[in-house]
Design a protein around this motif. Structure first.
Motif, PDB file in Angstrom:
ATOM      1  N   ARG A  53       5.709  -1.111 -23.372  1.00 46.20           N
ATOM      2  CA  ARG A  53       6.113  -0.769 -24.730  1.00 46.20           C
ATOM      3  C   ARG A  53       5.469  -1.710 -25.746  1.00 46.20           C
ATOM      4  O   ARG A  53       5.590  -2.927 -25.643  1.00 46.20           O
ATOM      5  CB  ARG A  53       7.638  -0.859 -24.833  1.00 46.20           C
ATOM      6  CG  ARG A  53       8.160  -0.435 -26.190  1.00 46.20           C
ATOM      7  CD  ARG A  53       9.648  -0.322 -26.133  1.00 46.20           C
ATOM      8  NE  ARG A  53      10.067   0.663 -25.144  1.00 46.20           N
ATOM      9  CZ  ARG A  53      11.293   0.725 -24.654  1.00 46.20           C
ATOM     10  NH1 ARG A  53      12.199  -0.141 -25.017  1.00 46.20           N
ATOM     11  NH2 ARG A  53      11.601   1.653 -23.783  1.00 46.20           N
ATOM     12  N   PRO A  54       4.753  -1.156 -26.700  1.00 43.59           N
ATOM     13  CA  PRO A  54       4.113  -2.036 -27.674  1.00 43.59           C
ATOM     14  C   PRO A  54       5.143  -2.647 -28.614  1.00 43.59           C
ATOM     15  O   PRO A  54       6.142  -2.025 -28.956  1.00 43.59           O
ATOM     16  CB  PRO A  54       3.172  -1.093 -28.422  1.00 43.59           C
ATOM     17  CG  PRO A  54       3.752   0.259 -28.246  1.00 43.59           C
ATOM     18  CD  PRO A  54       4.495   0.260 -26.958  1.00 43.59           C
TER      19      PRO A  54
ATOM     20  N   ALA B  46       4.290  -3.986 -31.689  1.00 43.96           N
ATOM     21  CA  ALA B  46       3.973  -3.584 -33.063  1.00 43.96           C
ATOM     22  C   ALA B  46       4.408  -2.137 -33.287  1.00 43.96           C
ATOM     23  O   ALA B  46       4.650  -1.397 -32.339  1.00 43.96           O
ATOM     24  CB  ALA B  46       2.488  -3.727 -33.308  1.00 43.96           C
ATOM     25  N   GLU B  47       4.519  -1.773 -34.549  1.00 38.48           N
ATOM     26  CA  GLU B  47       4.975  -0.426 -34.893  1.00 38.48           C
ATOM     27  C   GLU B  47       4.078   0.632 -34.259  1.00 38.48           C
ATOM     28  O   GLU B  47       4.540   1.542 -33.606  1.00 38.48           O
ATOM     29  CB  GLU B  47       5.002  -0.258 -36.415  1.00 38.48           C
ATOM     30  CG  GLU B  47       6.338  -0.621 -37.031  1.00 38.48           C
ATOM     31  CD  GLU B  47       7.491   0.200 -36.469  1.00 38.48           C
ATOM     32  OE1 GLU B  47       7.646   1.345 -36.906  1.00 38.48           O
ATOM     33  OE2 GLU B  47       8.234  -0.280 -35.591  1.00 38.48           O
ATOM     34  N   SER B  48       2.771   0.492 -34.470  1.00 41.09           N
ATOM     35  CA  SER B  48       1.879   1.407 -33.768  1.00 41.09           C
ATOM     36  C   SER B  48       0.633   0.650 -33.349  1.00 41.09           C
ATOM     37  O   SER B  48      -0.006  -0.022 -34.143  1.00 41.09           O
ATOM     38  CB  SER B  48       1.520   2.589 -34.658  1.00 41.09           C
ATOM     39  OG  SER B  48       0.691   2.168 -35.706  1.00 41.09           O
ATOM     40  N   LEU B  49       0.329   0.772 -32.065  1.00 42.96           N
ATOM     41  CA  LEU B  49      -0.779   0.049 -31.475  1.00 42.96           C
ATOM     42  C   LEU B  49      -2.014   0.950 -31.517  1.00 42.96           C
ATOM     43  O   LEU B  49      -1.907   2.167 -31.530  1.00 42.96           O
ATOM     44  CB  LEU B  49      -0.414  -0.249 -30.019  1.00 42.96           C
ATOM     45  CG  LEU B  49      -0.595  -1.669 -29.511  1.00 42.96           C
ATOM     46  CD1 LEU B  49       0.061  -2.669 -30.440  1.00 42.96           C
ATOM     47  CD2 LEU B  49       0.024  -1.797 -28.141  1.00 42.96           C
TER      48      LEU B  49
ATOM     49  N   VAL C 135      -2.931   0.986 -26.184  1.00 40.76           N
ATOM     50  CA  VAL C 135      -1.941   1.844 -25.529  1.00 40.76           C
ATOM     51  C   VAL C 135      -2.452   2.237 -24.150  1.00 40.76           C
ATOM     52  O   VAL C 135      -1.728   2.173 -23.148  1.00 40.76           O
ATOM     53  CB  VAL C 135      -1.670   3.105 -26.378  1.00 40.76           C
ATOM     54  CG1 VAL C 135      -0.726   4.042 -25.646  1.00 40.76           C
ATOM     55  CG2 VAL C 135      -1.097   2.740 -27.723  1.00 40.76           C
TER      56      VAL C 135
ATOM     57  N   LYS D  68      -1.074   1.223 -20.343  1.00 39.77           N
ATOM     58  CA  LYS D  68      -0.693   2.250 -19.378  1.00 39.77           C
ATOM     59  C   LYS D  68      -1.501   2.101 -18.087  1.00 39.77           C
ATOM     60  O   LYS D  68      -0.947   2.223 -16.992  1.00 39.77           O
ATOM     61  CB  LYS D  68      -0.927   3.624 -20.012  1.00 39.77           C
ATOM     62  CG  LYS D  68      -0.387   4.770 -19.205  1.00 39.77           C
ATOM     63  CD  LYS D  68      -1.500   5.647 -18.757  1.00 39.77           C
ATOM     64  CE  LYS D  68      -1.075   6.544 -17.648  1.00 39.77           C
ATOM     65  NZ  LYS D  68      -2.234   6.912 -16.837  1.00 39.77           N
TER      66      LYS D  68
ATOM     67  N   TYR E 179       3.821   8.814 -23.894  1.00 37.59           N
ATOM     68  CA  TYR E 179       2.461   8.279 -23.855  1.00 37.59           C
ATOM     69  C   TYR E 179       1.604   8.967 -24.927  1.00 37.59           C
ATOM     70  O   TYR E 179       0.869   8.299 -25.666  1.00 37.59           O
ATOM     71  CB  TYR E 179       1.888   8.495 -22.454  1.00 37.59           C
ATOM     72  CG  TYR E 179       0.505   7.946 -22.250  1.00 37.59           C
ATOM     73  CD1 TYR E 179       0.167   6.662 -22.684  1.00 37.59           C
ATOM     74  CD2 TYR E 179      -0.476   8.697 -21.614  1.00 37.59           C
ATOM     75  CE1 TYR E 179      -1.100   6.153 -22.478  1.00 37.59           C
ATOM     76  CE2 TYR E 179      -1.746   8.191 -21.407  1.00 37.59           C
ATOM     77  CZ  TYR E 179      -2.046   6.919 -21.845  1.00 37.59           C
ATOM     78  OH  TYR E 179      -3.300   6.425 -21.649  1.00 37.59           O
TER      79      TYR E 179
ATOM     80  N   ARG F 216       2.469   7.549 -28.262  1.00 35.60           N
ATOM     81  CA  ARG F 216       1.862   6.231 -28.523  1.00 35.60           C
ATOM     82  C   ARG F 216       0.390   6.380 -28.856  1.00 35.60           C
ATOM     83  O   ARG F 216      -0.120   5.686 -29.729  1.00 35.60           O
ATOM     84  CB  ARG F 216       2.008   5.339 -27.295  1.00 35.60           C
ATOM     85  CG  ARG F 216       3.398   4.807 -27.160  1.00 35.60           C
ATOM     86  CD  ARG F 216       3.483   3.734 -26.093  1.00 35.60           C
ATOM     87  NE  ARG F 216       4.853   3.644 -25.651  1.00 35.60           N
ATOM     88  CZ  ARG F 216       5.257   3.988 -24.441  1.00 35.60           C
ATOM     89  NH1 ARG F 216       4.390   4.412 -23.550  1.00 35.60           N
ATOM     90  NH2 ARG F 216       6.515   3.904 -24.127  1.00 35.60           N
TER      91      ARG F 216
ATOM     92  N   PRO G   4       5.658   5.699 -33.871  1.00 35.22           N
ATOM     93  CA  PRO G   4       6.570   4.631 -33.424  1.00 35.22           C
ATOM     94  C   PRO G   4       7.494   5.120 -32.318  1.00 35.22           C
ATOM     95  O   PRO G   4       7.832   6.301 -32.257  1.00 35.22           O
ATOM     96  CB  PRO G   4       7.369   4.296 -34.686  1.00 35.22           C
ATOM     97  CG  PRO G   4       6.570   4.799 -35.816  1.00 35.22           C
ATOM     98  CD  PRO G   4       5.763   5.945 -35.307  1.00 35.22           C
ATOM     99  N   ASP G   5       7.898   4.196 -31.463  1.00 32.79           N
ATOM    100  CA  ASP G   5       8.624   4.581 -30.256  1.00 32.79           C
ATOM    101  C   ASP G   5       9.920   5.350 -30.499  1.00 32.79           C
ATOM    102  O   ASP G   5      10.206   6.321 -29.801  1.00 32.79           O
ATOM    103  CB  ASP G   5       8.925   3.345 -29.416  1.00 32.79           C
ATOM    104  CG  ASP G   5       7.826   3.096 -28.411  1.00 32.79           C
ATOM    105  OD1 ASP G   5       6.762   3.738 -28.556  1.00 32.79           O
ATOM    106  OD2 ASP G   5       8.024   2.289 -27.496  1.00 32.79           O
ATOM    107  N   GLU G   6      10.712   4.916 -31.494  1.00 33.23           N
ATOM    108  CA  GLU G   6      12.000   5.587 -31.704  1.00 33.23           C
ATOM    109  C   GLU G   6      11.769   7.028 -32.160  1.00 33.23           C
ATOM    110  O   GLU G   6      12.374   7.962 -31.637  1.00 33.23           O
ATOM    111  CB  GLU G   6      12.854   4.861 -32.750  1.00 33.23           C
ATOM    112  CG  GLU G   6      13.329   3.482 -32.330  1.00 33.23           C
ATOM    113  CD  GLU G   6      12.266   2.423 -32.558  1.00 33.23           C
ATOM    114  OE1 GLU G   6      11.899   2.214 -33.722  1.00 33.23           O
ATOM    115  OE2 GLU G   6      11.782   1.828 -31.574  1.00 33.23           O
TER     116      GLU G   6
ATOM    117  N   ARG H 180      10.516   9.099 -29.218  1.00 24.34           N
ATOM    118  CA  ARG H 180      11.545   9.454 -28.248  1.00 24.34           C
ATOM    119  C   ARG H 180      12.413  10.594 -28.774  1.00 24.34           C
ATOM    120  O   ARG H 180      12.678  11.569 -28.067  1.00 24.34           O
ATOM    121  CB  ARG H 180      12.399   8.219 -27.940  1.00 24.34           C
ATOM    122  CG  ARG H 180      13.437   8.420 -26.856  1.00 24.34           C
ATOM    123  CD  ARG H 180      14.031   7.091 -26.464  1.00 24.34           C
ATOM    124  NE  ARG H 180      13.126   6.301 -25.653  1.00 24.34           N
ATOM    125  CZ  ARG H 180      13.070   6.372 -24.312  1.00 24.34           C
ATOM    126  NH1 ARG H 180      13.874   7.184 -23.668  1.00 24.34           N
ATOM    127  NH2 ARG H 180      12.241   5.631 -23.634  1.00 24.34           N
TER     128      ARG H 180
END
Lengths: 326, 316
Positions: free
Chosen positions: A7-8, A10-13, A18, A22, B101, B104, B109-111, B114
């Protein structure tokens, strides 16, 4: 379990990182990696054991200060098992080939390559990320194993390494990473070229066998065939140089020359020396800087070979048509 | 008026002398479902790859969502979702992880990723299977997961290459309705390629007929019929009992009728210039025979398809 690492933060990598995350997670979770690591760990323990059982005889009689006893942990053996340095030069290619032989072809066969390439990333990101991820895993692994052997050796013989010995060790490990990186780029090249992972693995192993078994044989044959008829010193010397340069076409020769020099400070030259050159020389080990200077051509050669292989796979991959599963 | 989202003009792709796509000009408007219909090897996939910037055109230009895929592939790939035929996933990751994936890779952003992934899994009917390994998914499930994957980046356009290949009839229907609903609800432009005319017929607003790298005709079904059967008659099938020679002669003398054919089962097949069904019915009843059935056959994609694709000979 590895999700935390993947899981990165930073907000967006960048997509490149990424992918690196992986790929590394994939390597660490794979059975293949477990097998490779267990082979290497066994090797380490085995070679350390043989080194420890013979290190007493290796202590020179006159003085202990400049004998680089600690480095001998990696270079001596009692004859039953090869020393650590030989093991790495033998198993390094296996590690490199094992990590890369299906890098591109597996994505293609699983049908994920076209899906991946339809995401907003450049095509070269894929191959770069694959290479970098495998390289990071290999570096961490080799350095961890190297330091593990050092630590165990420290406990066993009780003599701490000098800063110079530590420097030589770190450089040796960096060299090993470079050597494995060469084999990694060879296997990525094959995985780009061949659709079948098995073909690509076999091609990688064939190249490895060629350089470790047949190439020295070929060099010997050439040496016998081209031996000068008149045995003048100039003739013999130039013939020796020629044969040496020929054998240096093999990456394993470059690696073994470089590592031997790094771990055996008494090695003063990698070519033939005449009596005039030796006459008057003080029989002491070379300082770290001079050893480094001595192996610089070998290091450059290995770097160049790695770069050439990677560039070839890069070009090949960029030109390939991406269709699903074929 | 809806704007054009995809514009192809004079697009050509050659593979060493062989023209896979030949001078293709096509526009697709925002919010419509466009079906690219053609047999295997017609150049559909090549066209799609050029739209995504995965293959460079030999000549001609492509504009997708306001960008040129050859010059600026990333801008196009941010706005366009692509579902390849026989889509693959990372088998040892769960369906949800595969979607995350993708999120990303798209810099989501992850939240947010998801949340969106869970919502999409529910949308495509996989919410119970999201945590299973993708390797255990059936073909239909993988295809639906693929659709969710494509929608992760909230695209303006989705391109589906043979999306129904290998699905059972029920699965095909569900999948196509899913696409249709998504397109209507979210206003997404859909381009789908297929060699199955019935499926394309079901959900597409417009269809392009694509054979040997060339676009033969485009439009909705009525327009296609008009384009392809401009000089062709309407077929009327009449089941009249008993059929007398006199009746056949009378029918043949009708002004719009070109030809009358008596078939094995006793029914009559009339080729007409215009719809002559009322006159046919009147004549049949006046002759004292019983009219069991009168059937006007419109040309469906089936006829169009057979006419152009079957047997390998292409009549252009």
């Amino acid at each position: 379990m590895f999700d935390r690492f993947v899981r990165p933060r930073a907000e967006s990598l960048h997509p490149f990182w990424v992918m690196v995350h992986k790929e590394m997670a994939d390597h660490l979770r794979s059975w293949r990696f477990v097998i490779l690591v267990s082979i290497l760990v066994l090797t380490c323990i085995g070679s350390l054991y043989t080194a420890l059982s013979t290190i007493r005889e290796a202590v020179p009689k006159q003085d202990g200060g400049a004998s680089f006893l600690f480095l001998k942990l990696f270079t001596i053996s009692d004859g039953t098992l090869p020393p650590f340095i030989t093991f790495v030069s033998f198993l390094g290619p296996l590690l490199g080939i094992g990590m890369g032989f299906d890098a591109i072809s597996s994505e293609r066969n699983k049908g994920t390559l076209s899906r991946l390439l339809s995401q907003p990333l450049h095509r070269d990101t894929v191959i770069n990320a694959k290479f970098v991820a495998a390289l990071i895993v290999i570096s961490v692994l080799l350095f961890a194993l190297g330091f593990l052997v050092m630590g165990l050796g420290l406990i066993a013989i009780g003599i701490p390494p000098t800063p110079e010995e530590l420097g030589r060790m770190v450089f040796f490990l960096a060299l090993s990473v470079l050597y494995v990186a060469f084999w990694l780029s060879v296997s990525i090249l094959f995985s780009t070229r061949f659709r079948q992972a098995a073909t690509s693995a076999l091609a990688g192993i064939a190249v490895w066998l060629f350089f470790s078994v047949f190439f020295p044989l070929l060099v010997n044959l050439t040496a016998a065939a081209t031996a000068p008829a008149a045995q003048t010193p100039e003739n013999v010397l130039s013939h020796q140089q020629f044969i040496l340069n020929l054998s240096r076409l093999s990456p394993s020769q470059l690696f073994s020359e470089a590592t031997t020099t790094m771990l055996t400070p008494s090695v003063r030259s990698l070519g033939p020396l005449t009596m005039e050159q030796i006459y008057g020389a003080i029989p002491s080990p070379l300082p770290f800087g001079q050893s480094l200077l001595l192996v610089w051509p070998q290091v450059t050669g290995l770097l160049a070979a790695t770069a050439v292989c990677f560039a070839a796979s890069y070009v090949l991959f960029m030109r390939q048509e991406v269709r699903s599963r074929n | 008026m809806a704007e054009d989202v995809i514009t192809l003009s004079a697009l050509t792709k050659e593979y060493g002398g062989f023209k896979a796509v030949d001078n293709l000009t096509l526009t697709i408007r925002r919010g419509e479902i466009f079906g690219l219909l053609g047999p295997n090897g017609a150049g559909k996939s090549t066209t799609i790859l050029m739209m995504l910037g995965l293959t460079e055109p030999t000549s001609g230009t492509v504009r997708v969502a306001g960008h040129d895929p050859t010059r600026d592939p990333l801008a196009v790939k941010r706005k366009v979702g692509y579902l390849p035929d026989d889509v693959g996933f990372y088998d040892d990751m769960s369906g949800l992880e595969n979607l995350l994936y993708t999120a990303r890779l798209n810099g989501i952003p992850d939240e947010t990723g998801r949340e969106r992934a869970l919502r999409l899994l529910e949308r495509v009917g996989l919410s119970e299977h999201g945590h299973k390994r993708a390797g255990t998914f059936s073909r239909g499930m993988r295809q639906r997961l693929g659709l969710a994957d494509v929608l992760m980046k909230q695209p303006e356009v989705i391109i589906l290459d043979e999306p129904t290949l290998g699905l059972d009839p029920e699965g095909v229907r569900d999948f196509l309705h899913l696409i249709q609903r998504l397109s209507r609800d979210e206003g997404i432009t859909v381009l789908l390629s297929s060699h199955h005319l019935h499926q394309v017929q079901q959900i597409c607003d417009r269809v392009g007929l694509f054979v040997a790298g060339r676009l033969l005709a485009e439009g909705n079904l009525a327009q296609l019929s008009a384009q392809l059967f401009a000089d062709e008659p309407i077929l009327i099938e009449a089941d009249v009992r008993p059929v007398s020679e006199e009746l056949v002669e009378q029918l043949a003398r009708l002004e719009p009728v070109i030809r009358v054919e008596r078939r094995q089962d006793g029914t009559l097949l009339l080729s007409c210039r215009t719809d002559a069904a009322p006159e046919i019915a009147r004549l049949a009843i006046q002759s004292g025979a019983a009219l069991h059935r009168l059937n006007t056959k419109a040309y469906g994609l089936d006829e169009i398809y057979h006419r152009y694709f079957e047997g390998g000979d292409v009549r252009v």
